[in-house]
Design a protein around this motif. Structure first.
Motif, PDB file in Angstrom:
ATOM      1  N   VAL A   1      10.379  -4.352   7.846  1.00 56.69           N
ATOM      2  CA  VAL A   1       9.452  -5.586   8.031  1.00 56.69           C
ATOM      3  C   VAL A   1       8.108  -5.129   8.568  1.00 56.69           C
ATOM      4  O   VAL A   1       8.191  -4.451   9.642  1.00 56.69           O
ATOM      5  CB  VAL A   1      10.266  -6.583   8.660  1.00 56.69           C
ATOM      6  N   PHE A   2       7.128  -5.730   8.061  1.00 51.93           N
ATOM      7  CA  PHE A   2       5.689  -5.454   8.831  1.00 51.93           C
ATOM      8  C   PHE A   2       4.622  -6.398   8.747  1.00 51.93           C
ATOM      9  O   PHE A   2       4.991  -7.545   8.066  1.00 51.93           O
ATOM     10  CB  PHE A   2       5.218  -3.900   8.116  1.00 51.93           C
ATOM     11  N   ALA A   3       3.717  -6.361   9.452  1.00 55.46           N
ATOM     12  CA  ALA A   3       2.784  -7.396   9.372  1.00 55.46           C
ATOM     13  C   ALA A   3       1.579  -7.100   8.687  1.00 55.46           C
ATOM     14  O   ALA A   3       0.888  -8.177   8.043  1.00 55.46           O
ATOM     15  CB  ALA A   3       2.374  -7.646  10.943  1.00 55.46           C
ATOM     16  N   LEU A   4       0.988  -5.709   8.756  1.00 51.60           N
ATOM     17  CA  LEU A   4      -0.224  -5.514   8.087  1.00 51.60           C
ATOM     18  C   LEU A   4      -0.408  -4.579   7.177  1.00 51.60           C
ATOM     19  O   LEU A   4       0.181  -3.409   7.565  1.00 51.60           O
ATOM     20  CB  LEU A   4      -1.375  -5.269   9.304  1.00 51.60           C
ATOM     21  N   ARG A   5      -0.639  -4.649   5.921  1.00 53.75           N
ATOM     22  CA  ARG A   5      -0.761  -3.365   5.102  1.00 53.75           C
ATOM     23  C   ARG A   5      -1.947  -2.490   5.678  1.00 53.75           C
ATOM     24  O   ARG A   5      -2.788  -2.838   6.067  1.00 53.75           O
ATOM     25  CB  ARG A   5      -1.182  -3.755   3.828  1.00 53.75           C
ATOM     26  N   GLU A   6      -1.446  -1.154   5.484  1.00 54.98           N
ATOM     27  CA  GLU A   6      -2.610  -0.193   6.145  1.00 54.98           C
ATOM     28  C   GLU A   6      -3.836  -0.018   5.357  1.00 54.98           C
ATOM     29  O   GLU A   6      -3.798   0.123   4.114  1.00 54.98           O
ATOM     30  CB  GLU A   6      -1.908   1.383   6.182  1.00 54.98           C
ATOM     31  N   PRO A   7      -4.886  -0.426   6.351  1.00 56.62           N
ATOM     32  CA  PRO A   7      -6.174  -0.494   5.692  1.00 56.62           C
ATOM     33  C   PRO A   7      -6.506   1.047   5.035  1.00 56.62           C
ATOM     34  O   PRO A   7      -5.983   1.871   5.670  1.00 56.62           O
ATOM     35  CB  PRO A   7      -7.120  -0.942   6.647  1.00 56.62           C
ATOM     36  N   PRO A   8      -7.348   1.112   4.121  1.00 52.42           N
ATOM     37  CA  PRO A   8      -7.977   2.378   3.617  1.00 52.42           C
ATOM     38  C   PRO A   8      -8.649   3.237   4.421  1.00 52.42           C
ATOM     39  O   PRO A   8      -9.215   4.120   3.823  1.00 52.42           O
ATOM     40  CB  PRO A   8      -8.537   1.978   2.179  1.00 52.42           C
ATOM     41  N   LEU A   9      -8.793   2.835   5.483  1.00 53.44           N
ATOM     42  CA  LEU A   9      -9.880   3.582   6.370  1.00 53.44           C
ATOM     43  C   LEU A   9      -9.440   4.731   6.667  1.00 53.44           C
ATOM     44  O   LEU A   9     -10.448   5.966   6.463  1.00 53.44           O
ATOM     45  CB  LEU A   9     -10.054   2.779   7.706  1.00 53.44           C
ATOM     46  N   LEU A  10      -8.366   5.399   6.921  1.00 50.51           N
ATOM     47  CA  LEU A  10      -7.654   6.799   7.218  1.00 50.51           C
ATOM     48  C   LEU A  10      -7.110   7.249   6.206  1.00 50.51           C
ATOM     49  O   LEU A  10      -6.920   8.581   6.139  1.00 50.51           O
ATOM     50  CB  LEU A  10      -6.937   6.711   8.593  1.00 50.51           C
ATOM     51  N   ALA A  11      -6.171   6.647   5.352  1.00 50.51           N
ATOM     52  CA  ALA A  11      -5.529   7.041   4.102  1.00 50.51           C
ATOM     53  C   ALA A  11      -5.322   6.123   3.150  1.00 50.51           C
ATOM     54  O   ALA A  11      -5.643   4.839   3.382  1.00 50.51           O
ATOM     55  CB  ALA A  11      -4.209   7.567   4.701  1.00 50.51           C
ATOM     56  N   ASP A  12      -4.884   6.422   1.856  1.00 48.74           N
ATOM     57  CA  ASP A  12      -4.698   5.507   0.986  1.00 48.74           C
ATOM     58  C   ASP A  12      -3.251   5.484   0.699  1.00 48.74           C
ATOM     59  O   ASP A  12      -2.450   6.196   0.563  1.00 48.74           O
ATOM     60  CB  ASP A  12      -5.276   6.045  -0.533  1.00 48.74           C
ATOM     61  N   CYS A  13      -2.784   4.225   1.272  1.00 50.53           N
ATOM     62  CA  CYS A  13      -1.096   3.950   1.415  1.00 50.53           C
ATOM     63  C   CYS A  13      -0.789   3.168   0.558  1.00 50.53           C
ATOM     64  O   CYS A  13      -1.233   2.343  -0.112  1.00 50.53           O
ATOM     65  CB  CYS A  13      -0.974   3.143   2.723  1.00 50.53           C
ATOM     66  N   HIS A  14       0.623   3.797  -0.134  1.00 50.15           N
ATOM     67  CA  HIS A  14       1.140   3.007  -1.013  1.00 50.15           C
ATOM     68  C   HIS A  14       2.752   2.869  -0.258  1.00 50.15           C
ATOM     69  O   HIS A  14       3.652   2.933  -1.432  1.00 50.15           O
ATOM     70  CB  HIS A  14       1.236   3.772  -2.289  1.00 50.15           C
ATOM     71  N   ALA A  15       3.053   2.798   0.533  1.00 53.79           N
ATOM     72  CA  ALA A  15       4.321   2.528   1.288  1.00 53.79           C
ATOM     73  C   ALA A  15       5.189   1.278   0.640  1.00 53.79           C
ATOM     74  O   ALA A  15       6.336   1.575   0.130  1.00 53.79           O
ATOM     75  CB  ALA A  15       4.451   2.442   2.865  1.00 53.79           C
ATOM     76  N   VAL A  16       4.545   0.144   0.631  1.00 53.42           N
ATOM     77  CA  VAL A  16       5.276  -1.037  -0.229  1.00 53.42           C
ATOM     78  C   VAL A  16       5.794  -0.408  -1.603  1.00 53.42           C
ATOM     79  O   VAL A  16       6.949  -0.780  -1.756  1.00 53.42           O
ATOM     80  CB  VAL A  16       4.433  -2.226  -0.173  1.00 53.42           C
ATOM     81  N   GLU A  17       4.959  -0.078  -2.397  1.00 48.06           N
ATOM     82  CA  GLU A  17       5.365   0.266  -3.735  1.00 48.06           C
ATOM     83  C   GLU A  17       6.532   1.363  -3.660  1.00 48.06           C
ATOM     84  O   GLU A  17       7.410   1.162  -4.487  1.00 48.06           O
ATOM     85  CB  GLU A  17       4.241   0.774  -4.545  1.00 48.06           C
ATOM     86  N   LEU A  18       6.377   2.329  -2.965  1.00 41.94           N
ATOM     87  CA  LEU A  18       7.113   3.508  -3.038  1.00 41.94           C
ATOM     88  C   LEU A  18       8.468   2.761  -2.359  1.00 41.94           C
ATOM     89  O   LEU A  18       9.638   3.294  -2.773  1.00 41.94           O
ATOM     90  CB  LEU A  18       6.710   4.564  -2.029  1.00 41.94           C
ATOM     91  N   LEU A  19       8.580   2.104  -1.243  1.00 37.76           N
ATOM     92  CA  LEU A  19       9.834   1.643  -0.814  1.00 37.76           C
ATOM     93  C   LEU A  19      10.652   0.675  -1.818  1.00 37.76           C
ATOM     94  O   LEU A  19      11.689   0.960  -1.930  1.00 37.76           O
ATOM     95  CB  LEU A  19       9.518   0.903   0.595  1.00 37.76           C
ATOM     96  N   ARG A  20       9.674  -0.440  -2.314  1.00 33.16           N
ATOM     97  CA  ARG A  20      10.495  -1.059  -3.311  1.00 33.16           C
ATOM     98  C   ARG A  20      10.954  -0.317  -4.526  1.00 33.16           C
ATOM     99  O   ARG A  20      11.999  -0.690  -4.995  1.00 33.16           O
ATOM    100  CB  ARG A  20       9.398  -2.289  -3.896  1.00 33.16           C
ATOM    101  N   THR A  21      10.250   0.881  -5.073  1.00 29.97           N
ATOM    102  CA  THR A  21      10.718   1.414  -6.256  1.00 29.97           C
ATOM    103  C   THR A  21      12.273   2.176  -5.811  1.00 29.97           C
ATOM    104  O   THR A  21      13.090   2.382  -6.577  1.00 29.97           O
ATOM    105  CB  THR A  21       9.586   2.601  -6.473  1.00 29.97           C
ATOM    106  N   ALA A  22      12.343   2.436  -4.349  1.00 30.95           N
ATOM    107  CA  ALA A  22      13.464   3.051  -3.997  1.00 30.95           C
ATOM    108  C   ALA A  22      14.720   1.979  -3.823  1.00 30.95           C
ATOM    109  O   ALA A  22      15.516   2.546  -3.368  1.00 30.95           O
ATOM    110  CB  ALA A  22      13.210   3.997  -2.762  1.00 30.95           C
ATOM    111  N   GLY A  23      14.493   0.880  -3.786  1.00 35.53           N
ATOM    112  CA  GLY A  23      15.344  -0.098  -3.698  1.00 35.53           C
ATOM    113  C   GLY A  23      15.610  -0.673  -2.505  1.00 35.53           C
ATOM    114  O   GLY A  23      16.393  -1.645  -2.025  1.00 35.53           O
ATOM    115  N   VAL A  24      14.215  -0.590  -1.499  1.00 37.18           N
ATOM    116  CA  VAL A  24      14.014  -1.079   0.032  1.00 37.18           C
ATOM    117  C   VAL A  24      13.792  -2.445  -0.084  1.00 37.18           C
ATOM    118  O   VAL A  24      12.692  -2.659  -1.053  1.00 37.18           O
ATOM    119  CB  VAL A  24      13.441   0.005   0.735  1.00 37.18           C
TER     120      VAL A  24
END
Length: 151
Positions: free
Chosen positions: A102-125
């Protein structure tokens, strides 16, 4: 989404204020909660060293614990790319067996290109986002983000 989710996420956001501000990383707080609703561990960015992430700090306190029914609350989307460590927070969450994030803000692309939501959901989380709390996360990260900056 439950009132308990909101309360634990607000606790994670409150923890993020303990993170020393730096120009190269966000201030993040994390809380791991067991299936019975009890807090198992907390962490915040730079808690133990200049490069530790909040989720990493919390999970390090639970080595060997069965976290398959636990939830991790993180003020910011867990990182999926990491320069300072061999494994990202997304990888650490998956390795720990946590099945709910559970989180509040998707990581802005300022420091890195983040894809955690997609990776976690693909893993069944299960991934739950509380975007109405995102401005609070932007506020604690004012050293990097403008209050109205969108990811």
């Amino acid at each position: 989404m439950t009132d308990h989710d909101r309360q634990w996420l607000e606790a994670a956001i409150a923890l993020s204020y303990q993170s020393p501000p730096v120009s190269f990383a966000y201030a993040v707080g994390a809380v791991v909660v067991g299936p019975d609703g009890a807090r198992l561990a907390t962490g915040y960015s730079r808690e133990t060293d200049p490069y530790v992430h909040a989720e990493e700090a919390a999970l390090a306190k639970l080595t060997g614990a069965d976290l398959s029914r636990a939830t991790i609350y993180s003020s910011l989307e867990p990182c999926s790319t990491r320069r300072s460590r061999p494994r990202s927070c997304t990888q650490l969450i998956l390795a720990a067996g946590i099945r709910r994030v559970v989180f509040a803000l998707r990581e802005p692309p300022l420091l890195a290109d983040c894809h955690a939501v997609e990776l976690l959901r693909t893993a069944g989380v299960e991934v739950v986002e509380f975007p109405d709390l995102a401005d609070q996360v932007r506020a604690v990260n004012g050293h990097l983000l403008l209050p109205d900056q969108s990811p």
